[in-house]
Design a protein around this motif. Structure first.
Motif, PDB file in Angstrom:
ATOM      1  N   ARG A 212      -6.005   0.743   3.949  1.00 25.01           N
ATOM      2  CA  ARG A 212      -6.309   2.037   4.095  1.00 25.01           C
ATOM      3  C   ARG A 212      -7.109   2.421   3.075  1.00 25.01           C
ATOM      4  NH1 ARG A 212      -0.635   5.462   5.620  1.00 25.01           N
ATOM      5  NH2 ARG A 212      -0.902   5.206   7.810  1.00 25.01           N
ATOM      6  N   PRO A 213      -7.917   3.339   3.130  1.00 29.39           N
ATOM      7  CA  PRO A 213      -9.106   3.841   2.103  1.00 29.39           C
ATOM      8  C   PRO A 213      -8.108   4.624   1.121  1.00 29.39           C
ATOM      9  CG  PRO A 213      -9.770   4.594   4.305  1.00 29.39           C
ATOM     10  CD  PRO A 213      -8.299   3.893   4.555  1.00 29.39           C
ATOM     11  N   PRO A 214      -8.535   4.688  -0.221  1.00 20.40           N
ATOM     12  CA  PRO A 214      -9.806   4.201  -0.621  1.00 20.40           C
ATOM     13  C   PRO A 214     -10.227   2.806  -0.542  1.00 20.40           C
ATOM     14  CG  PRO A 214      -8.468   4.937  -2.141  1.00 20.40           C
ATOM     15  CD  PRO A 214      -7.615   5.036  -1.296  1.00 20.40           C
TER      16      PRO A 214
ATOM     17  N   GLU B  58       0.816  -1.128   0.087  1.00 17.13           N
ATOM     18  CA  GLU B  58      -0.154  -0.164   0.083  1.00 17.13           C
ATOM     19  C   GLU B  58       0.863   1.079  -0.039  1.00 17.13           C
ATOM     20  OE1 GLU B  58      -3.732  -0.717   2.257  1.00 17.13           O
ATOM     21  OE2 GLU B  58      -2.739  -2.056   3.047  1.00 17.13           O
ATOM     22  N   GLY B  59       1.721   1.191  -0.519  1.00 15.97           N
ATOM     23  CA  GLY B  59       2.749   2.191  -0.779  1.00 15.97           C
ATOM     24  C   GLY B  59       2.227   3.723  -1.335  1.00 15.97           C
ATOM     25  N   ALA B  60       1.303   3.506  -1.978  1.00 20.52           N
ATOM     26  CA  ALA B  60       0.614   4.676  -2.539  1.00 20.52           C
ATOM     27  C   ALA B  60      -0.175   5.599  -1.687  1.00 20.52           C
ATOM     28  CB  ALA B  60      -0.343   4.476  -3.492  1.00 20.52           C
ATOM     29  N   THR B  61      -0.553   4.799  -0.579  1.00 20.90           N
ATOM     30  CA  THR B  61      -1.223   5.353   0.697  1.00 20.90           C
ATOM     31  C   THR B  61      -0.285   6.017   1.740  1.00 20.90           C
ATOM     32  OG1 THR B  61      -1.792   3.419   2.067  1.00 20.90           O
ATOM     33  CG2 THR B  61      -3.161   3.814   0.287  1.00 20.90           C
TER      34      THR B  61
ATOM     35  N   GLN C  38      -6.370  -6.568  -0.384  1.00 18.99           N
ATOM     36  CA  GLN C  38      -7.383  -6.874   0.528  1.00 18.99           C
ATOM     37  C   GLN C  38      -7.477  -8.408   0.834  1.00 18.99           C
ATOM     38  OE1 GLN C  38      -7.997  -4.720  -2.029  1.00 18.99           O
ATOM     39  NE2 GLN C  38      -9.788  -3.378  -1.546  1.00 18.99           N
ATOM     40  N   LEU C  39      -7.189  -9.243  -0.273  1.00 15.92           N
ATOM     41  CA  LEU C  39      -7.318 -10.657  -0.253  1.00 15.92           C
ATOM     42  C   LEU C  39      -5.983 -11.292   0.499  1.00 15.92           C
ATOM     43  CD1 LEU C  39      -8.473 -11.191  -3.737  1.00 15.92           C
ATOM     44  CD2 LEU C  39      -9.624 -12.285  -1.998  1.00 15.92           C
ATOM     45  N   THR C  40      -4.779 -10.591   0.081  1.00 14.94           N
ATOM     46  CA  THR C  40      -3.778 -10.895   0.928  1.00 14.94           C
ATOM     47  C   THR C  40      -3.962 -10.708   2.459  1.00 14.94           C
ATOM     48  OG1 THR C  40      -2.327 -10.627  -1.067  1.00 14.94           O
ATOM     49  CG2 THR C  40      -0.958 -10.879   0.989  1.00 14.94           C
TER      50      THR C  40
END
Length: 314
Positions: free
Chosen positions: A262-264, A39-42, A245-247
């Motif tokens: 994390r959202p979104p 989730e590096g982008a968040t 989400q699955l991982t």
């Protein structure tokens, strides 16, 4: 690696360090934080720096820490690459700036800026399906000739014929690592020497064993066939836009984390959750036995990583 979060969605550094240590215990060659699965982008730039420090403190004396270098801007990517070097990371996995619809010239310029800013060994992550950006083998060859520290490409294209094409163009100048779990065996047959996997976050023992069997040419063995058939539903499940989400859901089900994202992004629910749990719980219930030798014997990834088993099975 995934990035674990507390209930308030701050980074859980204690769980992150424990995840690093557990993966090292299971025989992986290295850990790759801050990739898209992480989730590096968040994550903020400050959070990324702190995550690298946590991972290095946890396992850098045992396995390589090979962070994903992704940022919205090229200067930020360069700054993160420099910080990785300063805190003790052994290499980098460079991602394209996929927030934008960049063309090949812009991708090459971005990668060149990161490569120029570090003396660490680097892997370029080519994933045209997920990132909507694609460097062709000929374009990767240009970068490899210009930058000696570009030593590998993680090729996540479904067309595994790209691997022998890279070999034809570069020989053993550049190592190729499998990056698509579902085609890992075909990738190794085509010439890939390692595997950076998403499923290894959850099933590291089995991933290391599958990789070893494939590298050793043991696809006809009963052990390989049993393990590969068991993996197939999980590999098919962990694809597409819900892979994070699955991982994390898998990690929760095996008791090694929670499903927070994390959202979104939002956690799975309703039918999508029920369908995923049916596959995951069946896999946990039917988990095959893995031989000790397949589990723990260390590999070297070929010519350019001679003497070090660096970040190839995450």
């Amino acid at each position: 690696m995934t990035t674990p979060f507390n209930a308030d969605l701050t980074v859980d550094h204690g769980a992150l360090a424990e995840q690093c240590r557990w993966l090292a215990d299971q025989g992986v060659a290295g850990v790759v934080p801050l990739g898209s699965l992480g989730e590096g982008a968040t994550l903020t730039h400050s959070e990324k720096r702190q995550i690298l420090e946590t991972c290095v403190r946890a396992v850098s004396d045992r396995v390589a820490v090979l962070p994903g270098i992704f940022a919205v801007s090229t200067p930020e990517a360069v700054a993160l690459a420099k910080h990785a070097r300063a805190v003790g990371c052994r290499g980098l996995m460079i991602l394209p700036p996929f927030v934008y619809g960049v063309d090949a010239r812009e991708i090459q310029t971005h990668i060149a800026a990161v490569l120029s800013a570090t003396d660490l060994r680097c892997v370029y992550y080519n994933n045209p399906t997920a990132y909507r950006t694609d460097l062709l083998p000929e374009q990767i060859t240009v970068l490899a000739h210009a930058f000696p520290n570009l030593e590998a490409v993680r090729e996540s294209h479904s067309d595994v014929t790209r691997i022998p094409t890279l070999r034809d163009l570069l020989g053993h100048r550049l190592e190729v690592l499998a990056g698509h779990d579902e085609t890992v065996v075909d990738s190794i047959r085509a010439g890939a020497v390692g595997w950076i996997s998403g499923l290894i976050n959850v099933f590291p023992t089995e991933c290391v064993a599958l990789h070893r069997y494939a590298i050793a040419g043991r696809e006809a063995s009963r052990e390989f066939e049993t393990l590969h058939e068991w993996f197939r539903p999980l590999m098919q499940l962990a694809q597409g836009t819900k892979v994070i989400q699955l991982t994390k859901l898998m990690l929760e089900r095996v008791g090694r984390g929670n499903a927070r994202v994390r959202p979104p992004r939002l956690q799975l629910e309703a039918e999508s959750l029920r369908d995923a749990l049916a596959v995951i719980d069946h896999a946990i219930a039917t988990r095959p036995h893995v031989e000790e030798g397949a589990r723990f014997q260390t590999l070297t990834i070929g010519h350019h990583y001679k003497g070090e088993a660096v970040g190839i099975r995450m």
